[in-house]
Write a protein that holds these residues in place. Sequence first.
Motif, short mmCIF file in Angstrom:
data_model
loop_
_atom_site.label_atom_id
_atom_site.label_comp_id
_atom_site.label_asym_id
_atom_site.label_seq_id
_atom_site.Cartn_x
_atom_site.Cartn_y
_atom_site.Cartn_z
N UNK A 197 0.83 -1.20 0.00
CA UNK A 197 0.00 0.00 0.00
C UNK A 197 0.87 1.26 0.00
N UNK A 198 1.98 1.21 0.74
CA UNK A 198 2.90 2.34 0.74
C UNK A 198 3.50 2.56 -0.64
N UNK A 199 3.85 1.45 -1.32
CA UNK A 199 4.40 1.56 -2.68
C UNK A 199 3.34 2.07 -3.66
N UNK A 200 2.08 1.69 -3.46
CA UNK A 200 1.01 2.20 -4.31
C UNK A 200 0.81 3.70 -4.07
N UNK A 201 0.92 4.13 -2.82
CA UNK A 201 0.83 5.56 -2.54
C UNK A 201 1.98 6.32 -3.21
N UNK A 202 3.17 5.68 -3.22
CA UNK A 202 4.32 6.30 -3.88
C UNK A 202 4.06 6.47 -5.37
N UNK A 203 3.45 5.43 -5.97
CA UNK A 203 3.14 5.49 -7.40
C UNK A 203 2.10 6.58 -7.68
N UNK A 204 1.11 6.72 -6.80
CA UNK A 204 0.11 7.77 -6.97
C UNK A 204 0.78 9.15 -6.91
N UNK A 205 1.69 9.29 -5.96
CA UNK A 205 2.34 10.58 -5.81
C UNK A 205 3.22 10.90 -7.02
N UNK A 212 -3.32 12.23 -5.50
CA UNK A 212 -3.36 12.26 -4.04
C UNK A 212 -3.12 10.86 -3.49
N UNK A 213 -2.00 10.62 -2.79
CA UNK A 213 -1.70 9.28 -2.31
C UNK A 213 -2.70 8.76 -1.27
N UNK A 214 -3.42 9.67 -0.63
CA UNK A 214 -4.36 9.25 0.42
C UNK A 214 -5.55 8.49 -0.11
N UNK A 215 -5.71 8.48 -1.44
CA UNK A 215 -6.79 7.68 -2.00
C UNK A 215 -6.49 6.19 -1.93
N UNK A 273 -1.26 6.72 9.14
CA UNK A 273 -1.46 7.12 7.75
C UNK A 273 -2.78 6.64 7.17
N UNK A 274 -3.26 5.48 7.61
CA UNK A 274 -4.43 4.86 6.98
C UNK A 274 -5.67 4.98 7.85
N UNK A 275 -6.80 5.20 7.22
CA UNK A 275 -8.09 5.06 7.89
C UNK A 275 -8.45 3.58 7.95
N UNK A 276 -9.39 3.24 8.81
CA UNK A 276 -9.86 1.86 8.92
C UNK A 276 -8.73 0.87 9.21
N UNK A 277 -7.73 1.32 9.95
CA UNK A 277 -6.56 0.49 10.20
C UNK A 277 -6.22 0.54 11.69
N UNK A 278 -6.24 -0.62 12.34
CA UNK A 278 -5.95 -0.72 13.77
C UNK A 278 -4.77 -1.64 13.98
N UNK A 279 -3.86 -1.24 14.85
CA UNK A 279 -2.62 -1.98 15.08
C UNK A 279 -2.55 -2.42 16.54
N UNK A 280 -2.25 -3.71 16.75
CA UNK A 280 -2.05 -4.23 18.09
C UNK A 280 -0.56 -4.52 18.27
N UNK A 281 0.08 -3.89 19.26
CA UNK A 281 1.54 -3.96 19.40
C UNK A 281 2.05 -5.33 19.81
N UNK A 282 3.38 -5.51 19.83
CA UNK A 282 3.97 -6.80 20.25
C UNK A 282 3.62 -7.14 21.70
N UNK A 290 -6.66 1.27 -12.13
CA UNK A 290 -8.03 1.76 -12.05
C UNK A 290 -8.09 3.05 -11.23
N UNK A 291 -7.35 3.10 -10.13
CA UNK A 291 -7.35 4.29 -9.28
C UNK A 291 -6.70 5.47 -9.98
N UNK A 292 -5.61 5.22 -10.68
CA UNK A 292 -4.95 6.29 -11.41
C UNK A 292 -5.86 6.84 -12.51
N UNK A 293 -6.64 5.96 -13.14
CA UNK A 293 -7.53 6.39 -14.21
C UNK A 293 -8.69 7.21 -13.67
N UNK A 294 -9.12 6.91 -12.43
CA UNK A 294 -10.26 7.63 -11.85
C UNK A 294 -9.88 9.02 -11.36
#
Length: 909
Positions: free
Chosen positions: A92-100, A105-108, A158-167, A904-908
């Motif tokens: 997802x980070x690499x996809x954001x890089x490609x969007x940028x 807008x990488x946040x998409x 960075x992400x919405x809808x994302x929850x992290x549980x630590x070690x 698809x996202x880049x085209x939209x």
Amino acid sequence: MDAVRTRLAGTELDYYALAALPALGLGDVGRLPMTVKILLEMQLRAEEAAPETIQGLAHWTGTAPAQAFELPFMPVRVLLHDYTGLPAVLDLAAMREAMQRAGKDPRHINPFVPVDLVIDHSVQVNQYGSPDSYQANIAHEYAQNRERFALLRWAQQAFDNFTLLPPGMGICHQINLEHLSRCVQVRQTGGRQIVMPDTLVGADSHTPMVNGLGVLGWGVGGLEAEACMLGQPMYLPFPVVIGVRLSNALPPGTTATDLVLTLTQLLRGHGVVNTFVEFCGDGLAHLSVADRATLANMCPEYGATSALFPIDDQTLRYLETSNRETELLQLVERYCKEQGLFRMDNASLPIFSELLELDLASIEPSVAGPQKPGDRVPLSGVKANFAAAFHLAEKEAHASLPGHFASIAGPDVASARERDVNSGATVGEGRVDEQVSAGSVVIAALTSCTNTSNPSVMIAAGLLAKRAVEAGLRVPAHVKTSLAPGSRVVTDYLRQAGLLSYLEELGFYLAGYGCTTCIGNSGPLASSALEEQVQREELDVVAVLSGNRNFEARLHPLVRAAYLASPPLVVAYALAGTVRKDLTTEPLGYGRTGQAIFLKDLWPASAEIARVVQSSLQREMFAREYAGIYQGDEQWRSGCAPDGASYSWEAASTYVKEPPFFKNLASEPQPLEDLVGARALVSLGDAVTTDHIAPAGNIAATSPAGQYLLEHGVSKQDFNTYGTRRGNYQVVMRGAWANIRLHNELAEGKEGSWTTHQPGGDLMSIFEAAERYRAESVPLIALAGKEYGTGSSRDTAAKGPSLLGVKAVIAESFERIHRSNLVSMGILPLQYLPGQNRHSLGLSGQEEFTIRGIARGLVAGEMLEVEARAGDVSKRFRVITRVDNAAEVEYVRHGGVLHMILRQMLARE
């Protein structure tokens, strides 16, 4: 279909009522399996549900309808752990890089559905057998994984809808069972609160564990999970649902572990791959949710997609015990009863595609091994099983080296008792010396979500340990003991019961809360002297663990045999120190006065186990442990990470590198081409696992991955594991088929990651051969036998071969998740026609292969022609394209599912 949306018992909540379907002419759904009802409800909610799909499910009779249909599956949520979750975050980070880079807008690039990621696969049992083991191991985990954790902490902000549980919080599947899952979910849709069944997919094959709670979910490849996160539905074929009717109750002296090993053997032998299993019958009343979860956890070992237990009174009881709120319990009961999703005693059985029977009263104490979870062995047969598997009679008859069965003696044992300076491992006081030979147990691990989620078997282990200590038994010094439960609640109730101290006296000190030995994070053996002896004398030593996986070389590179067992049997084998004892007739050891102590003398009665569980397991424990689970410990709270919408890549990082998949991505994919003049990089046999294709454990210094790390300034002691290095594509590609026990028919009999480069036949590492083929512009394929890709749902098992240049895999059959991963990376899975394989076709693997029919346009399930040429001899045969639906054809056409979504996202934008 708004016509079937109904208010729930006068509340402000709406739901899509299955009971309304007959009035719409869609048939009576009362006798449908619960699995089908849940899938049908999902289609009713879908905005663009196809009428034929709804009708096909509503009229489900167990056999496929004449008119085929695809079933889009869009789960309510996604579950990840750090081994699979970190590559997903990285993508997802690499996809954001490609969007940028494209000026967008990488946040998409953002999860479309809620995602929970649990860091549970990074802890290793480096120190054990002492009160300091847990703190030492988690400190080592933080020290080694700083770069990985920084990426995950970035994702958290960075992400919405994302929850992290630590070690240090537990294993994702056990946390899912005890805390994350709700049985039903409420979602805001179109201005209304809609109630729906809780569904999920997880990027780990043991995700079906939560089926024990009545939640439909299963394991998928990491790439499939990423696609779901980004709003791409999975497309399922017509569901085949196999019922398993349970009758009677488990006999005294047996456990849920014995039951699941029997069930695994039964279903794997019957054949349930790619089907949905659903349990029914009066025997369910005698199985707690913890027992059910044990059975559902092993679902991937018998090959099914899921293994659902219907919601019933046992479910409500578990939700209450695990501190779910009263309002949720009321909602679950009300909704499920109104939807016909609540199991009632004496109710008519659903109509299944097939119905199997299992009498719980027939279960006997068992283990599974020495290398496959489905190979159940009665406890009385383990000694003979091991001897036969490793040809001990023949080896011992021809043994010529003096001291072949010598013990570790003198200062080596003394140093092992304290601290081995090379391995960092410690053992507890009171260990006894014993000969180390073939069959010696060198690892005894109370680990894995499979069994540590079940208080009855953990309490049984504690009671057995108590009696062993009181009898004067001790664990031999060569046995590495560890306790690594999947939840912090486990140590709470063991301590409350007064049993944790007895486990500790036998060396089972807490080593971590996470997936340790079961995933290969077992750390070194008890001493360097022991490891040297095992290597020098080529000893067939053994691990016994309460886990779900025992594939070859998975747990430790020096351990050739592994047996899955219930927690009390793990303790028993630790005491015995060897599997070359029949624990049903031979003593485990001798007490203080020299009396023989047998397993039957130590085994607790079922009534005693139930009584201790009842008195020690308290709802307050769940409330306390889960209250701060998202905050983590002080080390986590004091950590730092990059912020912002895009990740700040560290150029010098050897853990996290931007993958090359989306760099220079064209707006349209290149047309597919036939494979001409391809070479086989590997030619493999049956049951090749993802552990063979993408190992998760130790990295050898002499391997291509080890050499890469050394060249980049990483010392051998800081290699960590292949699993923790998955964020570096350079390690991933060098780790492809890097298992030290790999048997490649192109390696001239040499075991490990070797092959021959064609046409010259030069022997070299698989990575070196792939690089040479790349330089020669030669496309690559892989050949395999039956059940290719069984085991863990590792996307790296597809990413690694893809990075090496592999375009297609020809096999006799594929395990479900791995086939999906191959397709999701743009690799063609091709299947021999029934009755054919590489041997029947006379393929050596040294031929030059051409696969025709790809360029004209792929069609799901079509035949392609393969030509294998060796000199002037040419062989032609056909294969089946295991690209199973139109959506998967698009994935391959784009070079992968994420490539398609990104375009698809880049085209939209």
